[in-house]
Scaffold this motif. Structure first.
Motif, PDB file in Angstrom:
ATOM      1  N   GLY A  62       0.825  -1.196   0.000  1.00 11.54           N
ATOM      2  CA  GLY A  62       0.000   0.000   0.000  1.00 11.54           C
ATOM      3  C   GLY A  62       0.859   1.245   0.000  1.00 11.54           C
ATOM      4  O   GLY A  62       2.088   1.183   0.062  1.00 11.54           O
ATOM      5  N   ALA A  63       0.195   2.404  -0.051  1.00 13.18           N
ATOM      6  CA  ALA A  63       0.870   3.687   0.007  1.00 13.18           C
ATOM      7  C   ALA A  63      -0.123   4.715   0.529  1.00 13.18           C
ATOM      8  O   ALA A  63      -1.174   4.932  -0.088  1.00 13.18           O
ATOM      9  CB  ALA A  63       1.389   4.098  -1.366  1.00 13.18           C
ATOM     10  N   ASP A  64       0.184   5.301   1.674  1.00 10.06           N
ATOM     11  CA  ASP A  64      -0.707   6.262   2.306  1.00 10.06           C
ATOM     12  C   ASP A  64       0.040   7.556   2.612  1.00 10.06           C
ATOM     13  O   ASP A  64       1.246   7.546   2.885  1.00 10.06           O
ATOM     14  CB  ASP A  64      -1.274   5.699   3.614  1.00 10.06           C
ATOM     15  CG  ASP A  64      -1.971   4.364   3.397  1.00 10.06           C
ATOM     16  OD1 ASP A  64      -2.855   4.302   2.539  1.00 10.06           O
ATOM     17  OD2 ASP A  64      -1.607   3.404   4.092  1.00 10.06           O
ATOM     18  N   ASP A  70      -1.509  21.326   6.739  1.00  4.24           N
ATOM     19  CA  ASP A  70      -1.060  21.674   5.382  1.00  4.24           C
ATOM     20  C   ASP A  70       0.444  21.907   5.274  1.00  4.24           C
ATOM     21  O   ASP A  70       0.919  22.451   4.276  1.00  4.24           O
ATOM     22  CB  ASP A  70      -1.788  22.928   4.878  1.00  4.24           C
ATOM     23  CG  ASP A  70      -3.288  22.701   4.736  1.00  4.24           C
ATOM     24  OD1 ASP A  70      -3.671  21.580   4.349  1.00  4.24           O
ATOM     25  OD2 ASP A  70      -4.052  23.633   5.022  1.00  4.24           O
ATOM     26  N   SER A  71       1.190  21.531   6.287  1.00  2.00           N
ATOM     27  CA  SER A  71       2.641  21.750   6.229  1.00  2.00           C
ATOM     28  C   SER A  71       3.439  20.479   6.489  1.00  2.00           C
ATOM     29  O   SER A  71       4.531  20.296   5.942  1.00  2.00           O
ATOM     30  CB  SER A  71       3.061  22.830   7.236  1.00  2.00           C
ATOM     31  OG  SER A  71       2.700  22.455   8.562  1.00  2.00           O
ATOM     32  N   LEU A  72       2.929  19.597   7.309  1.00  2.00           N
ATOM     33  CA  LEU A  72       3.627  18.365   7.642  1.00  2.00           C
ATOM     34  C   LEU A  72       2.899  17.183   7.024  1.00  2.00           C
ATOM     35  O   LEU A  72       1.700  17.011   7.221  1.00  2.00           O
ATOM     36  CB  LEU A  72       3.707  18.187   9.163  1.00  2.00           C
ATOM     37  CG  LEU A  72       4.391  16.913   9.673  1.00  2.00           C
ATOM     38  CD1 LEU A  72       5.853  16.901   9.250  1.00  2.00           C
ATOM     39  CD2 LEU A  72       4.266  16.801  11.185  1.00  2.00           C
ATOM     40  N   SER A  73       3.621  16.398   6.262  1.00  2.00           N
ATOM     41  CA  SER A  73       3.022  15.215   5.647  1.00  2.00           C
ATOM     42  C   SER A  73       3.845  13.984   6.000  1.00  2.00           C
ATOM     43  O   SER A  73       5.073  14.054   6.089  1.00  2.00           O
ATOM     44  CB  SER A  73       2.927  15.360   4.122  1.00  2.00           C
ATOM     45  OG  SER A  73       4.206  15.493   3.548  1.00  2.00           O
ATOM     46  N   TYR A  74       3.151  12.901   6.192  1.00  2.00           N
ATOM     47  CA  TYR A  74       3.782  11.638   6.572  1.00  2.00           C
ATOM     48  C   TYR A  74       3.375  10.573   5.570  1.00  2.00           C
ATOM     49  O   TYR A  74       2.193  10.339   5.342  1.00  2.00           O
ATOM     50  CB  TYR A  74       3.346  11.245   7.987  1.00  2.00           C
ATOM     51  CG  TYR A  74       3.920   9.945   8.475  1.00  2.00           C
ATOM     52  CD1 TYR A  74       5.232   9.856   8.912  1.00  2.00           C
ATOM     53  CD2 TYR A  74       3.135   8.793   8.520  1.00  2.00           C
ATOM     54  CE1 TYR A  74       5.762   8.670   9.372  1.00  2.00           C
ATOM     55  CE2 TYR A  74       3.655   7.594   8.974  1.00  2.00           C
ATOM     56  CZ  TYR A  74       4.960   7.540   9.404  1.00  2.00           C
ATOM     57  OH  TYR A  74       5.491   6.350   9.854  1.00  2.00           O
ATOM     58  N   ARG A  75       4.370   9.958   4.939  1.00  2.00           N
ATOM     59  CA  ARG A  75       4.121   8.902   3.960  1.00  2.00           C
ATOM     60  C   ARG A  75       4.480   7.546   4.559  1.00  2.00           C
ATOM     61  O   ARG A  75       5.526   7.413   5.186  1.00  2.00           O
ATOM     62  CB  ARG A  75       4.936   9.149   2.689  1.00  2.00           C
ATOM     63  CG  ARG A  75       4.647  10.475   1.996  1.00  2.00           C
ATOM     64  CD  ARG A  75       5.591  10.688   0.829  1.00  2.00           C
ATOM     65  NE  ARG A  75       5.451  11.996   0.247  1.00  2.00           N
ATOM     66  CZ  ARG A  75       4.668  12.285  -0.787  1.00  2.00           C
ATOM     67  NH1 ARG A  75       3.953  11.316  -1.341  1.00  2.00           N
ATOM     68  NH2 ARG A  75       4.603  13.501  -1.273  1.00  2.00           N
ATOM     69  N   ARG A  76       3.628   6.585   4.306  1.00  2.00           N
ATOM     70  CA  ARG A  76       3.836   5.241   4.829  1.00  2.00           C
ATOM     71  C   ARG A  76       3.490   4.236   3.743  1.00  2.00           C
ATOM     72  O   ARG A  76       2.472   4.370   3.058  1.00  2.00           O
ATOM     73  CB  ARG A  76       2.961   5.021   6.064  1.00  2.00           C
ATOM     74  CG  ARG A  76       3.009   3.615   6.640  1.00  2.00           C
ATOM     75  CD  ARG A  76       2.158   3.542   7.899  1.00  2.00           C
ATOM     76  NE  ARG A  76       2.056   2.184   8.400  1.00  2.00           N
ATOM     77  CZ  ARG A  76       1.120   1.312   8.028  1.00  2.00           C
ATOM     78  NH1 ARG A  76       0.192   1.685   7.156  1.00  2.00           N
ATOM     79  NH2 ARG A  76       1.101   0.090   8.527  1.00  2.00           N
ATOM     80  N   GLN A  98       8.421   8.080   5.448  1.00  6.68           N
ATOM     81  CA  GLN A  98       9.106   9.335   5.168  1.00  6.68           C
ATOM     82  C   GLN A  98       8.231  10.482   5.665  1.00  6.68           C
ATOM     83  O   GLN A  98       7.006  10.451   5.522  1.00  6.68           O
ATOM     84  CB  GLN A  98       9.365   9.482   3.666  1.00  6.68           C
ATOM     85  CG  GLN A  98       9.971  10.796   3.228  1.00  6.68           C
ATOM     86  CD  GLN A  98      10.230  10.822   1.739  1.00  6.68           C
ATOM     87  OE1 GLN A  98      10.849   9.924   1.181  1.00  6.68           O
ATOM     88  NE2 GLN A  98       9.727  11.840   1.065  1.00  6.68           N
ATOM     89  N   ALA A  99       8.842  11.517   6.256  1.00  2.41           N
ATOM     90  CA  ALA A  99       8.109  12.697   6.712  1.00  2.41           C
ATOM     91  C   ALA A  99       8.672  13.933   6.023  1.00  2.41           C
ATOM     92  O   ALA A  99       9.888  14.079   5.887  1.00  2.41           O
ATOM     93  CB  ALA A  99       8.217  12.846   8.226  1.00  2.41           C
ATOM     94  N   GLU A 100       7.773  14.841   5.572  1.00  3.62           N
ATOM     95  CA  GLU A 100       8.177  16.042   4.862  1.00  3.62           C
ATOM     96  C   GLU A 100       7.529  17.264   5.485  1.00  3.62           C
ATOM     97  O   GLU A 100       6.394  17.220   5.971  1.00  3.62           O
ATOM     98  CB  GLU A 100       7.774  15.957   3.389  1.00  3.62           C
ATOM     99  CG  GLU A 100       8.451  14.842   2.612  1.00  3.62           C
ATOM    100  CD  GLU A 100       7.964  14.764   1.182  1.00  3.62           C
ATOM    101  OE1 GLU A 100       6.823  15.215   0.935  1.00  3.62           O
ATOM    102  OE2 GLU A 100       8.692  14.270   0.323  1.00  3.62           O
ATOM    103  N   GLY A 108      10.920  19.943   2.231  1.00  2.00           N
ATOM    104  CA  GLY A 108      12.058  19.057   2.433  1.00  2.00           C
ATOM    105  C   GLY A 108      11.708  17.949   3.400  1.00  2.00           C
ATOM    106  O   GLY A 108      10.739  18.039   4.166  1.00  2.00           O
ATOM    107  N   ALA A 109      12.498  16.886   3.348  1.00  2.00           N
ATOM    108  CA  ALA A 109      12.262  15.726   4.216  1.00  2.00           C
ATOM    109  C   ALA A 109      12.876  15.987   5.589  1.00  2.00           C
ATOM    110  O   ALA A 109      14.065  16.288   5.697  1.00  2.00           O
ATOM    111  CB  ALA A 109      12.860  14.474   3.603  1.00  2.00           C
ATOM    112  N   ILE A 110      12.056  15.907   6.624  1.00  2.00           N
ATOM    113  CA  ILE A 110      12.582  16.013   7.978  1.00  2.00           C
ATOM    114  C   ILE A 110      12.877  14.622   8.551  1.00  2.00           C
ATOM    115  O   ILE A 110      13.620  14.487   9.510  1.00  2.00           O
ATOM    116  CB  ILE A 110      11.606  16.764   8.902  1.00  2.00           C
ATOM    117  CG1 ILE A 110      10.242  16.058   8.942  1.00  2.00           C
ATOM    118  CG2 ILE A 110      11.454  18.200   8.462  1.00  2.00           C
ATOM    119  CD1 ILE A 110       9.275  16.677   9.926  1.00  2.00           C
ATOM    120  N   LYS A 111      12.309  13.620   7.929  1.00  2.00           N
ATOM    121  CA  LYS A 111      12.641  12.236   8.234  1.00  2.00           C
ATOM    122  C   LYS A 111      12.803  11.524   6.899  1.00  2.00           C
ATOM    123  O   LYS A 111      11.822  11.219   6.230  1.00  2.00           O
ATOM    124  CB  LYS A 111      11.566  11.556   9.066  1.00  2.00           C
ATOM    125  CG  LYS A 111      11.940  10.136   9.485  1.00  2.00           C
ATOM    126  CD  LYS A 111      10.917   9.533  10.417  1.00  2.00           C
ATOM    127  CE  LYS A 111      11.352   8.127  10.858  1.00  2.00           C
ATOM    128  NZ  LYS A 111      10.371   7.506  11.756  1.00  2.00           N
TER     129      LYS A 111
END
Length: 221
Positions: A62-64, A70-76, A98-100, A108-111
């Motif tokens: 999967g991909a979520d 509206d500023s911090l996004s987390y991809r899993r 990954q966190a942006e 930019g990626a913060i994680k």
């Protein structure tokens, strides 16, 4: 795995210029005599199965993406797959994340992107890979796979065969043992192409498990 559009476009351009063969990941001399094995299918989606060397591989992935303020996004990107072998089923449970952070037009990626896997059943291996230190621009990745006393190095490849241009995104991975590249998985074409030692050996089995994880995980877009 779905490859970034820039990789596929450059691969197509180089293939057209060559006029003879499609562009592909650059391969080191140690693998030049090792035959390629392709697996999977173009657009293979979230769930399915395929054959690799006559053995069944079943996968679910999967991909979520979750956004906060509206500023911090987390991809899993969770991934599970089973490789059916003569020694029994090798079951992998993986997670990429990954966190942006976005501030106006800047982001930019913060994680940084990381992938971790753990196997059970016929294998008790682990895998960890992430962005290499000091590689803020090109998304170079380094990591390791461990199965019992066997440890393999993992590193991303950013060059296509016949090109001196290093791409930002990975076009595949090399699998290393004691400083020598013993396996690879090319992700620059429509489906993955694997080079590996004899899969009937422990070394070949280890390379196969690592390559499957790297090929099947859903990349952030």
């Amino acid at each position: 795995m779905f490859r970034p559009l820039s990789v596929l476009l450059l691969a197509g351009l180089l293939a057209g210029c060559a006029g003879i063969r499609e562009a592909r990941m650059a391969v080191p001399p140690s693998l030049s005599g090792v035959p390629e094995e392709s697996f999977g299918q173009v657009g293979w989606g979230r769930k399915g199965e395929f054959l690799l060397g006559g053995q069944t591989v079943r996968y679910e992935r999967g991909a979520d993406r979750v956004s906060l303020f509206d500023s911090l996004s987390y991809r899993r990107a969770p991934l599970r797959f089973t490789w059916v072998t003569a020694a029994g089923d090798s079951n992998a449970d993986c997670k990429a994340q990954q966190a942006e952070l976005s501030l106006g037009v800047l982001s930019g990626a913060i994680k940084p992107w990381t992938l971790t896997c753990r196997w059970s059943g016929a294998s008790n291996a682990t895998l960890t890979i992430g962005q290499a230190r000091g590689q803020a621009v090109r998304q170079s990745r380094e990591g390791s796979y461990q199965r019992g006393e066997l440890t393999l190095g993992l590193r991303s490849v950013h060059r296509l065969e016949g090109s001196g241009l290093a791409l930002q995104e990975a076009v595949g991975y090399e699998i290393v043992r004691e400083g020598q590249v013993i396996g690879s998985v090319d992700l620059s074409r429509g489906v993955p192409h694997l080079r590996r030692p004899d899969p009937r050996t422990p070394l070949g089995q280890a390379v196969t498990e690592a390559a499957l994880a790297l090929a099947l995980v859903w990349e952030p877009s």
